[in-house]
Scaffold this active site. Sequence first.
Site, PDB file in Angstrom:
ATOM      1  N   HIS A 306       0.858  -1.200   0.000  1.00  0.00           N
ATOM      2  CA  HIS A 306       0.000   0.000   0.000  1.00  0.00           C
ATOM      3  C   HIS A 306       0.885   1.237   0.000  1.00  0.00           C
ATOM      4  O   HIS A 306       1.941   1.253   0.613  1.00  0.00           O
ATOM      5  CB  HIS A 306      -0.888   0.009   1.255  1.00  0.00           C
ATOM      6  CG  HIS A 306      -2.073   0.909   1.137  1.00  0.00           C
ATOM      7  ND1 HIS A 306      -2.002   2.253   1.386  1.00  0.00           N
ATOM      8  CD2 HIS A 306      -3.344   0.655   0.755  1.00  0.00           C
ATOM      9  CE1 HIS A 306      -3.194   2.792   1.187  1.00  0.00           C
ATOM     10  NE2 HIS A 306      -4.033   1.847   0.806  1.00  0.00           N
ATOM     11  N   ASP A 364      -7.914  -5.446  -0.091  1.00  0.00           N
ATOM     12  CA  ASP A 364      -8.344  -6.271  -1.231  1.00  0.00           C
ATOM     13  C   ASP A 364      -7.939  -7.733  -1.097  1.00  0.00           C
ATOM     14  O   ASP A 364      -8.356  -8.559  -1.901  1.00  0.00           O
ATOM     15  CB  ASP A 364      -7.757  -5.690  -2.520  1.00  0.00           C
ATOM     16  CG  ASP A 364      -8.344  -4.319  -2.805  1.00  0.00           C
ATOM     17  OD1 ASP A 364      -7.575  -3.362  -2.969  1.00  0.00           O
ATOM     18  OD2 ASP A 364      -9.578  -4.206  -2.809  1.00  0.00           O
TER      19      ASP A 364
HETATM   20  C1  SDX Z   1      -6.260   0.059  -2.866  1.00  0.00           C
HETATM   21  O1  SDX Z   1      -4.485   4.596  -2.010  1.00  0.00           O
HETATM   22  C2  SDX Z   1      -5.397   3.937  -1.382  1.00  0.00           C
HETATM   23  O2  SDX Z   1      -5.762   4.284  -0.298  1.00  0.00           O
HETATM   24  C3  SDX Z   1      -5.984   2.749  -2.123  1.00  0.00           C
HETATM   25  C4  SDX Z   1      -6.994   1.906  -1.359  1.00  0.00           C
HETATM   26  C5  SDX Z   1      -8.268   2.676  -1.088  1.00  0.00           C
HETATM   27  O3  SDX Z   1      -8.993   2.303  -0.149  1.00  0.00           O
HETATM   28  O4  SDX Z   1      -8.600   3.595  -1.895  1.00  0.00           O
HETATM   29  O5  SDX Z   1      -6.419   1.489  -0.130  1.00  0.00           O
HETATM   30  C6  SDX Z   1      -7.412   0.677  -2.159  1.00  0.00           C
HETATM   31  O6  SDX Z   1      -6.036   0.397  -4.001  1.00  0.00           O
HETATM   32  C7  SDX Z   1      -5.360  -0.898  -2.127  1.00  0.00           C
HETATM   33  C8  SDX Z   1      -4.118  -1.362  -2.981  1.00  0.00           C
HETATM   34  C9  SDX Z   1      -4.600  -2.454  -3.942  1.00  0.00           C
HETATM   35  N1  SDX Z   1      -3.553  -2.778  -4.906  1.00  0.00           N
HETATM   36  C10 SDX Z   1      -2.904  -3.965  -4.864  1.00  0.00           C
HETATM   37  O7  SDX Z   1      -3.039  -4.794  -3.968  1.00  0.00           O
HETATM   38  C11 SDX Z   1      -1.982  -4.211  -6.048  1.00  0.00           C
HETATM   39  C12 SDX Z   1      -0.639  -4.774  -5.545  1.00  0.00           C
HETATM   40  N2  SDX Z   1       0.029  -3.710  -4.787  1.00  0.00           N
HETATM   41  C13 SDX Z   1       0.965  -2.895  -5.529  1.00  0.00           C
HETATM   42  O8  SDX Z   1       0.792  -2.724  -6.875  1.00  0.00           O
HETATM   43  C14 SDX Z   1       1.469  -1.692  -4.730  1.00  0.00           C
HETATM   44  O9  SDX Z   1       1.776  -2.134  -3.460  1.00  0.00           O
HETATM   45  C15 SDX Z   1       0.568  -0.469  -4.630  1.00  0.00           C
HETATM   46  C16 SDX Z   1       0.154   0.015  -5.967  1.00  0.00           C
HETATM   47  C17 SDX Z   1      -0.624  -0.748  -3.799  1.00  0.00           C
HETATM   48  C18 SDX Z   1       1.396   0.633  -3.951  1.00  0.00           C
HETATM   49  O10 SDX Z   1       2.434   0.930  -4.798  1.00  0.00           O
HETATM   50  P1  SDX Z   1       3.530   2.077  -4.418  1.00  0.00           P
HETATM   51  O11 SDX Z   1       3.203   2.741  -3.161  1.00  0.00           O
HETATM   52  O12 SDX Z   1       3.734   2.913  -5.627  1.00  0.00           O
HETATM   53  O13 SDX Z   1       4.791   1.222  -4.091  1.00  0.00           O
HETATM   54  P2  SDX Z   1       5.832   0.736  -5.164  1.00  0.00           P
HETATM   55  O14 SDX Z   1       5.123   0.211  -6.364  1.00  0.00           O
HETATM   56  O15 SDX Z   1       6.833   1.814  -5.340  1.00  0.00           O
HETATM   57  O16 SDX Z   1       6.482  -0.522  -4.404  1.00  0.00           O
HETATM   58  C19 SDX Z   1       7.490  -0.323  -3.445  1.00  0.00           C
HETATM   59  C20 SDX Z   1       8.369  -1.574  -3.545  1.00  0.00           C
HETATM   60  C21 SDX Z   1       8.757  -1.885  -4.996  1.00  0.00           C
HETATM   61  O17 SDX Z   1      10.003  -2.562  -4.945  1.00  0.00           O
HETATM   62  P3  SDX Z   1      11.351  -1.672  -5.283  1.00  0.00           P
HETATM   63  O18 SDX Z   1      11.159  -1.101  -6.681  1.00  0.00           O
HETATM   64  O19 SDX Z   1      11.405  -0.611  -4.203  1.00  0.00           O
HETATM   65  O20 SDX Z   1      12.441  -2.687  -5.215  1.00  0.00           O
HETATM   66  O21 SDX Z   1       7.608  -2.725  -3.114  1.00  0.00           O
HETATM   67  C22 SDX Z   1       7.409  -3.631  -4.190  1.00  0.00           C
HETATM   68  C23 SDX Z   1       7.712  -2.862  -5.471  1.00  0.00           C
HETATM   69  O22 SDX Z   1       8.224  -3.742  -6.460  1.00  0.00           O
HETATM   70  N3  SDX Z   1       6.024  -4.045  -4.136  1.00  0.00           N
HETATM   71  C24 SDX Z   1       5.579  -5.288  -4.296  1.00  0.00           C
HETATM   72  C25 SDX Z   1       4.196  -5.218  -4.114  1.00  0.00           C
HETATM   73  N4  SDX Z   1       3.835  -3.957  -3.865  1.00  0.00           N
HETATM   74  C26 SDX Z   1       4.963  -3.227  -3.884  1.00  0.00           C
HETATM   75  N5  SDX Z   1       6.233  -6.445  -4.566  1.00  0.00           N
HETATM   76  C27 SDX Z   1       5.460  -7.550  -4.655  1.00  0.00           C
HETATM   77  N6  SDX Z   1       4.116  -7.567  -4.491  1.00  0.00           N
HETATM   78  C28 SDX Z   1       3.449  -6.423  -4.222  1.00  0.00           C
HETATM   79  N7  SDX Z   1       2.135  -6.437  -4.053  1.00  0.00           N
END
Ligand code: SDX
Length: 430
Positions: A306, A364
């Site tokens: 998140h 989720d």
């Molecule tokens: C919702 O914003 C909100 O409040 C949203 C929400 C709401 O109520 O409105 O809470 C609802 O959208 C919840 C999130 C649902 N999405 C997912 O579950 C999809 C999977 N999660 C990711 O795509 C990600 O964690 C996000 C999009 C939720 C957050 O992405 P960020 O904050 O931009 O973080 P990032 O992509 O920069 O990740 C940071 C690191 C990265 O590694 P590095 O590049 O630093 O090495 O963490 C890794 C990412 O690769 N990473 C994951 C991961 N999520 C982040 N690695 C594996 N699996 C994951 N799920």
Amino acid sequence: MSVKTSTLTIDDKTIELPVKDGTIGPSVVDITPLYKHTGKFTYDPGFTSTASCESQITYIDGDEGVLLYRGYPIEQLAEHGDFLETCYLLLYGELPTAAEKQDFDLRVTRHTMVHEQMNRFFNGFRRDAHPMAVLVASVGALSAFYHDSTDISDPQQRLIASIRMVAKIPTLAAMAFKYSIGQPFVYPKNSLDYTSNFLHMSFSVPCEEYVPNPVLSRALDRIFILHADHEQNASTSTVRLAGSSGANPFACIAAGVACLWGPAHGGANEAALRMLEEIGSVDRIPQYIAKAKDKNDPFRLMGFGHRVYKNYDPRAKIMQRTTHEVLSELGIKDDPLLDVALELERIALSDEYFVEKKLYPNIDFYSGITLKALGFPTTMFTVLFALARTVGWIAQWKEMIEDPSQKIGRPRQLYTGFAERDYVPLGQRS
Ligand code: SDX
């Protein structure tokens, strides 16, 4: 009272930028004068360090895993109240008295029907259209039917539009579901509470009486509370930006529905369940954990991580409890998907990669298992998220419209394209 400031020196210029404190949470550096005094923009793709507005609706502490709606902890609202009470709180800022709650429930109940011509509008879709495509379109179409509540400068029309959106979104969501399964639309029943009415419109058929299970209805009502609002997330920011141009509320909510659909946002509940189904069994989890950690593999654990929560999403804890409650009420003793989810969570939370990156289950991760058990197909999961989030979008839209300092949102950019160059006639291009 002296204004706190921060000093910024760029090139040969030093400016004082005001620092504003909120009630709780991070203070902000007001950079409004930055461009005027320095000719420089700030740069923050994804807005990881940017407050886009001032708001009094929802507060999140990502490190502590805290979520407050108008100051009330989500755990208490989910435990003691119902979804329409949360709607009243988000829209008006205070918990309703008994009389106010009764009046609000009645006003919403009396607006649950949609214009009869909306039925014909649905028939333009292919039967296999994704229900989110149908919902985006039908919410936008409301502005074609309800011209008497699209003048955003009129507080009375804003109020009617707010009630209409909260009241009609379950009806439209149920119609999208019915259309996708080839069953006739079911009219709302005013004798039922909000969520029981939605279950009635979703699962009732003309051939037999459908009696909503009160335990399941209460569970889904609680799930709606968990999803109602969440500060300036991507879809809420979309609604605010659309509303800043003066677009009518129905068009703004349609924009929010469109943004929520993405798998990185509200579409994650559908993607998370598909991921659990693809993993299929506990013994296949290690290979998916490895994929999620592999920099060269775009695969991510859906329902994990998140932008704000760097601790356990408080909603996910309540969601997990609700999952057990629904499965137990339905007599589902062992759900293989739940077994995979619980083991996947256990492994991920002890794996250095997820611990170091502070990746925890979000709302989720468990919702799909619950919604599937309630009888909804995977394609309806994000529709249910949109149903619940509509009140948050409307509350944030209303707050923005009523903010006297509000102006159209218009970010700038760092331009890295070509500098000016002359046109080359077609015959002279190589
Ligand atoms: C919702 O914003 C909100 O409040 C949203 C929400 C709401 O109520 O409105 O809470 C609802 O959208 C919840 C999130 C649902 N999405 C997912 O579950 C999809 C999977 N999660 C990711 O795509 C990600 O964690 C996000 C999009 C939720 C957050 O992405 P960020 O904050 O931009 O973080 P990032 O992509 O920069 O990740 C940071 C690191 C990265 O590694 P590095 O590049 O630093 O090495 O963490 C890794 C990412 O690769 N990473 C994951 C991961 N999520 C982040 N690695 C594996 N699996 C994951 N799920």
